[in-house]
Write an enzyme that holds these catalytic residues in place. Structure first.
Site, PDB file in Angstrom:
ATOM      1  N   ARG A  15     -64.706 -36.135  15.293  1.00 28.14           N
ATOM      2  CA  ARG A  15     -63.281 -35.868  15.072  1.00 28.14           C
ATOM      3  C   ARG A  15     -62.601 -35.111  16.223  1.00 28.14           C
ATOM      4  O   ARG A  15     -61.492 -35.482  16.611  1.00 28.14           O
ATOM      5  CB  ARG A  15     -63.063 -35.128  13.744  1.00 28.14           C
ATOM      6  CG  ARG A  15     -63.517 -35.940  12.527  1.00 28.14           C
ATOM      7  CD  ARG A  15     -63.125 -35.299  11.202  1.00 28.14           C
ATOM      8  NE  ARG A  15     -61.701 -35.294  11.041  1.00 28.14           N
ATOM      9  CZ  ARG A  15     -60.921 -34.238  11.182  1.00 28.14           C
ATOM     10  NH1 ARG A  15     -61.445 -33.045  11.438  1.00 28.14           N
ATOM     11  NH2 ARG A  15     -59.623 -34.324  11.061  1.00 28.14           N
ATOM     12  N   TYR A  59     -59.746 -37.383  17.488  1.00 24.34           N
ATOM     13  CA  TYR A  59     -58.427 -37.033  16.954  1.00 24.34           C
ATOM     14  C   TYR A  59     -57.954 -35.658  17.427  1.00 24.34           C
ATOM     15  O   TYR A  59     -57.024 -35.111  16.833  1.00 24.34           O
ATOM     16  CB  TYR A  59     -58.481 -36.951  15.411  1.00 24.34           C
ATOM     17  CG  TYR A  59     -59.079 -38.105  14.674  1.00 24.34           C
ATOM     18  CD1 TYR A  59     -58.554 -39.386  14.814  1.00 24.34           C
ATOM     19  CD2 TYR A  59     -60.140 -37.916  13.800  1.00 24.34           C
ATOM     20  CE1 TYR A  59     -59.085 -40.444  14.088  1.00 24.34           C
ATOM     21  CE2 TYR A  59     -60.681 -38.962  13.073  1.00 24.34           C
ATOM     22  CZ  TYR A  59     -60.135 -40.220  13.230  1.00 24.34           C
ATOM     23  OH  TYR A  59     -60.658 -41.249  12.504  1.00 24.34           O
ATOM     24  N   CYS A 101     -73.629 -37.011  27.353  1.00 27.92           N
ATOM     25  CA  CYS A 101     -73.138 -37.185  28.714  1.00 27.92           C
ATOM     26  C   CYS A 101     -71.743 -37.789  28.738  1.00 27.92           C
ATOM     27  O   CYS A 101     -71.549 -38.930  29.142  1.00 27.92           O
ATOM     28  CB  CYS A 101     -74.113 -38.046  29.509  1.00 27.92           C
ATOM     29  SG  CYS A 101     -75.737 -37.311  29.504  1.00 27.92           S
TER      30      CYS A 101
END
Ligand SMILES: *Cc1c(COP(=O)(O)O)cnc(C)c1O
Length: 430
Positions: free
Chosen positions: A322, A326, A352
Site C-alpha cells: 500500500r 497508494y 531492490c
C-alpha cells in the site's frame, strides 16, 4: 477501536503478546484480531439496522464483506459465523467464501471481466446475484445461463459519475473509469433483461471508490441510484434490491477522520426514506483494516554520512504494497517501546526497488536493530495483495482470539516455493 494495545510496556493483540508470535512464527507476519473483526462487523450491522434499513425479506441488510480486502479463510469464517455474506470478484474468491462457510445466497459476484467459466461456476453454486458491469457481459451471462438451463439473477452495476475515494487508484465512480454502466445504459439493459428468458434482474448496485472520508459524494451517488430505481419502477420493472457497495474509509492516523457507521447509516436512511427496497452492502476495508497489523523486525539502522537515517526492516513492499502503490500511511509502533526521544528516519525494506520505502522523514520512537515493529491498520489490502517478488517467501498470517492464536497461513518453505515451477522438457535433463 481495535484490540492492539500496550500492556505493561509491550504491544499485545487481545491477550497475546506480539513478541511471542514473532518468536514462534518469525517475521514478517500478519496478525489479525478476531475481536476487532467481529466488533467492526457488528457495529456496522447494528448501525444499519438501528437506522431502519432492511433487506428484501425485512431482515437485516445483507453485508457482503468484500473478500479482496482480506481473503484468508479464517477471517472469512470468523465473519461468516456472524452472518456476513461475501462480495467476490473471481471464481477463486467465490470458492474461498464457500469454503469458509458463507451460504451461497449471501454471495454476490462483481468485477468487470468475468470469464464464461466463472459465470458458470457462480450459477452452478446458486449464489445470490451477479453484478453486471457492461452490455457484453450481460450477453455472456445470458448465454451461459441458457446453456446451463438456469436463469441468472443479476444486478446492474451503475457508474454514478461521482468523484470519491482516497486516491486515484481506488476511485471507481467516475464516468472515465472501467466500472459499471451509465444511467441510460442501465435503464435500457434493465428493461431488456426483464424480458429475457434467462435473466432475472433483481436490482442495482454501485461502488464509487475506497477509503472515502466524506459522506457527500456517497449521498449524491445513492440519491441518483434511488432516482434510477424509481424510474425503472415507473416503467413497471421490478427493482427489489439496491446494493450500495463498500468504500467507507477507516482512520489511518494522520488522515481525515472518516464518517462513523451510524452517520453513514443515517444518511442512507434519509436518502432511501419512503422507498420500499432491500439494501445490501459490500464493505471491506472498514471491517478488516484496523483488525490487522504487519509485524516486522528491524534488521539495522543505517545512517548516511550526509544525514539521512534508514530503518531497514525484514518486511518489504511485497508483503505490504500500500505505501508503494497508494502512498498509504501506516502508523509504525514499536512492540516494546524504549525510553528516549523521537528521531526522523526513512523506513525501508530489503527489496531492490526505491519504491520499497514504507515512509520517508517519519518521526519515530527510538529503535534499535532486533526490535519488533507493528505496521498498524494493515488488515485490509495487506496480505491479500502480497507477492513473492524478489523470491521472498509469501508472508504468513496469524489469527488471535482472546488468549489463543493460530497460524492460519504458514510461511511456505523454499522447497515449496521452487516446487511450484516445472522445467520445460528440453531443460529437464540431469
Ligand atoms: C473493493 C470493492 C469493495 C470494497 O471496498 P472497500 O473500500 O474495501 O470497502 C466493494 N465492492 C466492490 C465492487 C469492490 O470492488
Amino acid at each position: 477501536m481495535n484490540h492492539f494495545e500496550l500492556r505493561e510496556g509491550e504491544l499485545f493483540c487481545e491477550g497475546v503478546p506480539l513478541a511471542r508470535i514473532a518468536g514462534t512464527v518469525g517475521t514478517p507476519v500478519y496478525v489479525y484480531s478476531s475481536a476487532t473483526l467481529e466488533r467492526h462487523f457488528t457495529v456496522l450491522r447494528t448501525a444499519l439496522v438501528e437506522a431502519g434499513l432492511r433487506d428484501e425479506a425485512g431482515g437485516a441488510p445483507l453485508i457482503a464483506y468484500a473478500v479482496k480486502a482480506n481473503s484468508n479463510l479464517a477471517v472469512l469464517a470468523t465473519l461468516a459465523r456472524l452472518g456476513a455474506g461475501a462480495d467476490t470478484v473471481s471464481e477463486g474468491e467465490i470458492r474461498r467464501a464457500l469454503a469458509a462457510g458463507v451460504p451461497p445466497e449471501r454471495i454476490v459476484f462483481s468485477g468487470v471481466g468475468k470469464l464464461a467459466g466463472e459465470v458458470r461456476f457462480a450459477l452452478e453454486s446458486r449464489i445470490s446475484e451477479i453484478n453486471v458491469e457492461s452490455e457484453p457481459e450481460m450477453r455472456l451471462i445470458a448465454e451461459v445461463a441458457q446453456d446451463l438451463g438456469r436463469p441468472a439473477r443479476i444486478a446492474f452495476r451503475v457508474n454514478p459519475d461521482v468523484a470519491a475515494g482516497g486516491h486515484a487508484k481506488i476511485a471507481t465512480g467516475g464516468a472515465d473509469n472501467k466500472f459499471g454502466v451509465s444511467f441510460s445504459e442501465a435503464e435500457r439493459l434493465y428493461a431488456e433483461a426483464a424480458g429475457h428468458p434467462w435473466l432475472e434482474p433483481v436490482g442495482l448496485t454501485c461502488h464509487i471508490g475506497s477509503q472515502i472520508s466524506r459522506l457527500e459524494p456517497m449521498e449524491a451517488a445513492f440519491l441518483r441510484m434511488r432516482e434510477l430505481a424509481e424510474r425503472l419502477r415507473r416503467r413497471g420493472l421490478a427493482v427489489r434490491r439496491l446494493d450500495l457497495g463498500g468504500g467507507l474509509g477507516v482512520p489511518y492516523f494522520n488522515q481525515p477522520e472518516p464518517p462513523a457507521p451510524a452517520a453513514y447509516a443515517a444518511m442512507i436512511a434519509r436518502v432511501m426514506a419512503g422507498l420500499d427496497i432491500g439494501l445490501a452492502f459490500e464493505p471491506g476495508r472498514v471491517i478488516a483494516a484496523n483488525a490487522g497489523i504487519l509485524l516486522a523486525r528491524v534488521l539495522h539502522i543505517h545512517e548516511r554520512p550526509e544525514g539521512r537515517r534508514f530503518v531497514v526492516l525484514d518486511a518489504a513492499m511485497n508483503d505490504l504494497i500500500r505505501p508503494a502503490m497508494y502512498d498509504a500511511y501506516h502508523a509504525i509502533r514499536p512492540v516494546r517501546p524504549r525510553p528516549g526521544a523521537v528521531a526522523i528516519a526513512d523506513v525501508v525494506g530489503p527489496v531492490c526497488e526505491t519504491g520499497d520505502t514504507f515512509t520517508r522523514d517519519r518521526e519515530l520512537p527510538p529503535l534499535e536493530a532486533g526490535d519488533l515493529v507493528a505496521f498498524m491498520s494493515a488488515g485490509a489490502y495487506g496480505a491479500s495483495m502480497a507477492s513473492e517478488y524478489n523470491s521472498r517467501l509469501l508472508v504468513p498470517e496469524v489469527l488471535v482470539r482472546g488468549e489463543e492464536w493460530a497460524v492460519v497461513r504458514p510461511r511456505p518453505t523454499y522447497e515449496e516455493m521452487l516446487a511450484r515451477e516445472t522445467p520445460p522438457p528440453w531443460l529437464d535433463q540431469a
